[in-house]
Design an enzyme around this catalytic site. Structure first.
Site, PDB file in Angstrom:
ATOM      1  N   HIS A 295     116.001   1.428  51.123  1.00 15.28           N
ATOM      2  CA  HIS A 295     115.023   0.343  51.106  1.00 15.28           C
ATOM      3  C   HIS A 295     114.061   0.568  49.954  1.00 15.28           C
ATOM      4  O   HIS A 295     113.724   1.717  49.652  1.00 15.28           O
ATOM      5  CB  HIS A 295     114.237   0.300  52.429  1.00 15.28           C
ATOM      6  CG  HIS A 295     113.523  -0.989  52.630  1.00 15.28           C
ATOM      7  ND1 HIS A 295     112.273  -1.223  52.106  1.00 15.28           N
ATOM      8  CD2 HIS A 295     113.895  -2.127  53.263  1.00 15.28           C
ATOM      9  CE1 HIS A 295     111.903  -2.445  52.420  1.00 15.28           C
ATOM     10  NE2 HIS A 295     112.866  -3.024  53.116  1.00 15.28           N
TER      11      HIS A 295
ATOM     12  N   ASP B  72     118.940  -3.697  58.881  1.00  9.31           N
ATOM     13  CA  ASP B  72     120.244  -4.350  58.976  1.00  9.31           C
ATOM     14  C   ASP B  72     121.343  -3.430  59.495  1.00  9.31           C
ATOM     15  O   ASP B  72     122.446  -3.889  59.781  1.00  9.31           O
ATOM     16  CB  ASP B  72     120.657  -4.889  57.593  1.00  9.31           C
ATOM     17  CG  ASP B  72     119.799  -6.066  57.179  1.00  9.31           C
ATOM     18  OD1 ASP B  72     119.464  -6.870  58.061  1.00  9.31           O
ATOM     19  OD2 ASP B  72     119.446  -6.169  55.998  1.00  9.31           O
TER      20      ASP B  72
HETATM   21  N1  CMC Z   1     124.233   3.762  49.277  1.00 10.85           N
HETATM   22  C1  CMC Z   1     124.380   4.686  48.283  1.00 10.85           C
HETATM   23  N2  CMC Z   1     123.438   4.936  47.349  1.00 10.85           N
HETATM   24  C2  CMC Z   1     122.302   4.229  47.412  1.00 10.85           C
HETATM   25  C3  CMC Z   1     122.076   3.242  48.403  1.00 10.85           C
HETATM   26  C4  CMC Z   1     123.100   3.034  49.358  1.00 10.85           C
HETATM   27  N3  CMC Z   1     122.929   2.104  50.313  1.00 10.85           N
HETATM   28  N4  CMC Z   1     120.858   2.686  48.231  1.00 10.85           N
HETATM   29  C5  CMC Z   1     120.335   3.287  47.155  1.00 10.85           C
HETATM   30  N5  CMC Z   1     121.201   4.213  46.660  1.00 10.85           N
HETATM   31  C6  CMC Z   1     120.961   5.145  45.531  1.00 10.85           C
HETATM   32  C7  CMC Z   1     121.106   4.425  44.194  1.00 10.85           C
HETATM   33  O1  CMC Z   1     122.417   4.502  43.689  1.00 10.85           O
HETATM   34  C8  CMC Z   1     120.104   5.187  43.353  1.00 10.85           C
HETATM   35  O2  CMC Z   1     120.695   6.430  42.992  1.00 10.85           O
HETATM   36  P1  CMC Z   1     120.371   7.112  41.553  1.00 10.85           P
HETATM   37  O3  CMC Z   1     118.907   7.420  41.591  1.00 10.85           O
HETATM   38  O4  CMC Z   1     121.239   8.333  41.505  1.00 10.85           O
HETATM   39  O5  CMC Z   1     120.733   6.087  40.516  1.00 10.85           O
HETATM   40  C9  CMC Z   1     118.969   5.507  44.317  1.00 10.85           C
HETATM   41  O6  CMC Z   1     119.596   5.544  45.602  1.00 10.85           O
HETATM   42  C10 CMC Z   1     117.850   4.471  44.321  1.00 10.85           C
HETATM   43  O7  CMC Z   1     118.443   3.190  44.601  1.00 10.85           O
HETATM   44  P2  CMC Z   1     117.992   1.820  43.947  1.00 10.85           P
HETATM   45  O8  CMC Z   1     119.128   0.870  44.004  1.00 10.85           O
HETATM   46  O9  CMC Z   1     117.392   2.100  42.595  1.00 10.85           O
HETATM   47  O10 CMC Z   1     116.827   1.417  44.932  1.00 10.85           O
HETATM   48  P3  CMC Z   1     116.194  -0.012  45.098  1.00 10.85           P
HETATM   49  O11 CMC Z   1     114.869   0.177  45.679  1.00 10.85           O
HETATM   50  O12 CMC Z   1     116.287  -0.770  43.812  1.00 10.85           O
HETATM   51  O13 CMC Z   1     117.195  -0.751  46.121  1.00 10.85           O
HETATM   52  C11 CMC Z   1     118.208  -1.486  48.130  1.00 10.85           C
HETATM   53  C12 CMC Z   1     116.957  -0.882  47.474  1.00 10.85           C
HETATM   54  C13 CMC Z   1     117.900  -1.856  49.564  1.00 10.85           C
HETATM   55  C14 CMC Z   1     118.641  -2.749  47.376  1.00 10.85           C
HETATM   56  C15 CMC Z   1     119.354  -0.422  48.093  1.00 10.85           C
HETATM   57  O14 CMC Z   1     118.970   0.730  48.816  1.00 10.85           O
HETATM   58  C16 CMC Z   1     120.673  -0.977  48.613  1.00 10.85           C
HETATM   59  O15 CMC Z   1     121.435  -1.594  47.848  1.00 10.85           O
HETATM   60  N6  CMC Z   1     120.979  -0.777  49.950  1.00 10.85           N
HETATM   61  C17 CMC Z   1     122.163  -1.340  50.539  1.00 10.85           C
HETATM   62  C18 CMC Z   1     121.912  -2.807  50.865  1.00 10.85           C
HETATM   63  C19 CMC Z   1     121.007  -2.998  52.065  1.00 10.85           C
HETATM   64  O16 CMC Z   1     121.161  -2.360  53.095  1.00 10.85           O
HETATM   65  N7  CMC Z   1     120.058  -3.933  51.941  1.00 10.85           N
HETATM   66  C20 CMC Z   1     119.132  -4.296  53.000  1.00 10.85           C
HETATM   67  C21 CMC Z   1     117.731  -3.911  52.692  1.00 10.85           C
HETATM   68  S1  CMC Z   1     116.640  -3.996  54.113  1.00 10.85           S
HETATM   69  C22 CMC Z   1     116.622  -5.621  54.656  1.00 10.85           C
HETATM   70  C23 CMC Z   1     116.266  -6.651  53.654  1.00 10.85           C
HETATM   71  O17 CMC Z   1     115.581  -6.416  52.666  1.00 10.85           O
HETATM   72  O18 CMC Z   1     116.665  -7.783  53.887  1.00 10.85           O
END
Ligand code: CMC
Length: 432
Positions: free
Chosen positions: A308, A366
């Site tokens: 998140h 989720d």
């Molecule tokens: N699985 C594997 N690696 C992950 C995941 C994951 N679900 N989420 C983040 N990472 C890694 C990412 O690859 C990155 O690694 P590195 O630093 O080595 O490059 C690090 O963690 C930081 O991730 P980010 O993508 O830069 O973080 P963000 O804040 O931009 O993204 C997020 C947040 C929710 C989009 C992301 O965690 C994600 O894609 N999660 C899966 C989708 C999900 O469950 N979304 C629902 C969010 S909660 C409800 C809502 O908002 O509606």
């Protein structure tokens, strides 16, 4: 504003500027950079809004490091335990918990706005039976602007109030119509004698040729899920509603743009993606393989329902839903749920893994919600629609707060331009 200041120095010219610091009720201070462009002809660069507060708000507070979520100051755990979805809706929109009369009046206003204009209902015939329900929902909600345009003056508080009632009341009816359309079943009209969630379940699952009794356990579980999804401050869809609304557009259109933003798998679409992922993983034996895929930078696979932007600790909503899964599945006589068992095991493995620990990746709202939705008989393609029904309240509250603010400005970000410098047009005959 406080007497705290930040000083910024242009090292090339030595020019100094002082920036004020705004203090929130709780949470980190906010540096006021608004004068930078005017005074120094410089913009700030913050892709993904990692460090940017886009607005001032009094609605919801999140402390991501400590897993805290407050609506109008009240912890989500207390609302989940003691309140109900319509009361939380009133709180989010009006800022205070309602007294008995206020709640009665609000609930009555929602209950008596549930019907759709028959012409709006006929729009569904224009969609193919296998259209994604989120596409139908955003299309039909946007079309509401055509029905209520003349009676919607955004500067009129009473018009804004009626808009709020209409959206909260009619979104379940539109969602159910989308579901019935996908099945080819007759549309079921809303029943004003039922509570919000019982009415929704009735519109989803009853058919004209049979008697259908809403299971109160299912209605209660849905109500709790709706409380947990009702608002989450400046997330992508709420920010989209604010940005669209800041132009003064018809608010039904602004809500429709929020629905579109919610649909993506990084946001509300994750609940659908989690179920797809669990089905893909299939058995506990495959968990290690899929966790390795999620860690592999050359593989697009991510653990859906994990991570998140704000929570770097447990998402308090996920903790409540996980506890709820045990109780609801037991009450529905579905304790032996292989998807839930798989989700629990996956969480356990991921939380012990260095990759997830280092990046502070925890289950989000989720991760477990789909397990309950499927136990209630709601199909996977409708999960994000359920999220949209609940989040509509947050969108309305934020839109109202923004429009009522006399200092409201159109949202208009700037950019870091990295394209070509000025150059001349080349005639087609002279191009390589
Ligand atoms: N699985 C594997 N690696 C992950 C995941 C994951 N679900 N989420 C983040 N990472 C890694 C990412 O690859 C990155 O690694 P590195 O630093 O080595 O490059 C690090 O963690 C930081 O991730 P980010 O993508 O830069 O973080 P963000 O804040 O931009 O993204 C997020 C947040 C929710 C989009 C992301 O965690 C994600 O894609 N999660 C899966 C989708 C999900 O469950 N979304 C629902 C969010 S909660 C409800 C809502 O908002 O509606």
């Amino acid at each position: 504003m406080t007497d705290k200041k930040f000083e910024l120095t242009d090292l090339a010219t030595g020019k100094k500027s002082t920036l004020d610091v705004k203090t929130p009720t709780i949470g980190p201070n906010v540096l006021n950079i608004a004068p930078l462009a005017k005074d120094h002809n410089v913009f700030t660069f913050d892709p993904g809004f990692m460090s940017t507060a886009s607005c001032e708000s009094k609605i919801t507070y999140i402390d991501g490091d400590n897993g805290i979520l407050l609506h109008r100051g009240i912890p989500i755990e207390q609302l989940a335990e003691k309140s109900n979805f319509l009361e939380v809706s009133y709180l989010l929109i009006n800022g205070e918990l309602p007294n008995g009369d206020q709640l009665k009046e609000f609930s009555h206003a929602i209950q008596y706005h549930t019907m759709l204009n028959e012409s709006l209902l006929r729009f569904f015939n224009g969609f193919h039976y296998n259209a994604h329900p989120m596409a139908m929902l955003s299309g039909v909600v946007a079309s509401m602007s055509a029905f209520y345009h003349d009676s919607m003056d955004i500067n009129n508080p009473r018009h804004r109030e009626i808009f709020a009632h209409r959206i909260i009341a009619k979104i379940p009816t539109i969602a159910a119509a989308a579901y019935k359309h996908s099945l080819g079943q007759p549309f079921i009209y809303p029943r004003n004698d039922l509570d919000y969630c019982s009415n929704l379940l009735n519109m989803f699952f009853s058919v004209p040729c049979e008697n259908y009794q809403v299971d109160p356990v299912a209605a209660q579980a849905l109500d709790l899920l709706f409380i947990l999804h009702a608002d989450h401050e400046q997330n992508a869809s709420t920010s989209t509603v604010r940005l669209a609304g800041s132009t003064g557009t018809n608010p039904y259109s602004a809500i429709s743009s929020g629905i579109s933003a919610l649909w993506g798998p990084a946001h509300g679409g994750a609940n659908e993606a989690v179920l797809a992922m669990l089905e893909q993983i299939g058995t506990v034996d495959n968990i290690t393989k899929y966790v390795a895929k999620a860690k592999d930078k050359n593989d697009n696979f991510r653990l859906m329902g994990f991570g998140h932007r704000v929570y770097k600790n447990f998402d308090p909503r996920a903790t409540i839903i996980r506890g709820m899964c045990h109780k609801v599945l037991a009450k529905l006589g579905k304790s032996d749920n292989p998807l839930f068992e798989l989700a629990l095991r996956l969480e356990e493995v991921a939380l012990k893994d260095e990759y997830f620990i280092e990046r502070k990746l925890y289950p989000n709202v989720d991760f477990y919600s789909g397990v309950i939705y499927s136990a209630l008989g709601i199909p996977r393609s409708m999960f994000t629609v359920m999220f949209a029904i609940a989040r509509a309240v947050g969108w309305v509250a934020h839109w109202q707060e923004m429009i009522a603010d006399p200092g409201m400005k159109i949202g208009r970000p700037r950019q870091l331009y990295t394209g070509s410098a000025k150059r001349d047009y080349v005639d087609i005959s002279k191009r390589g």
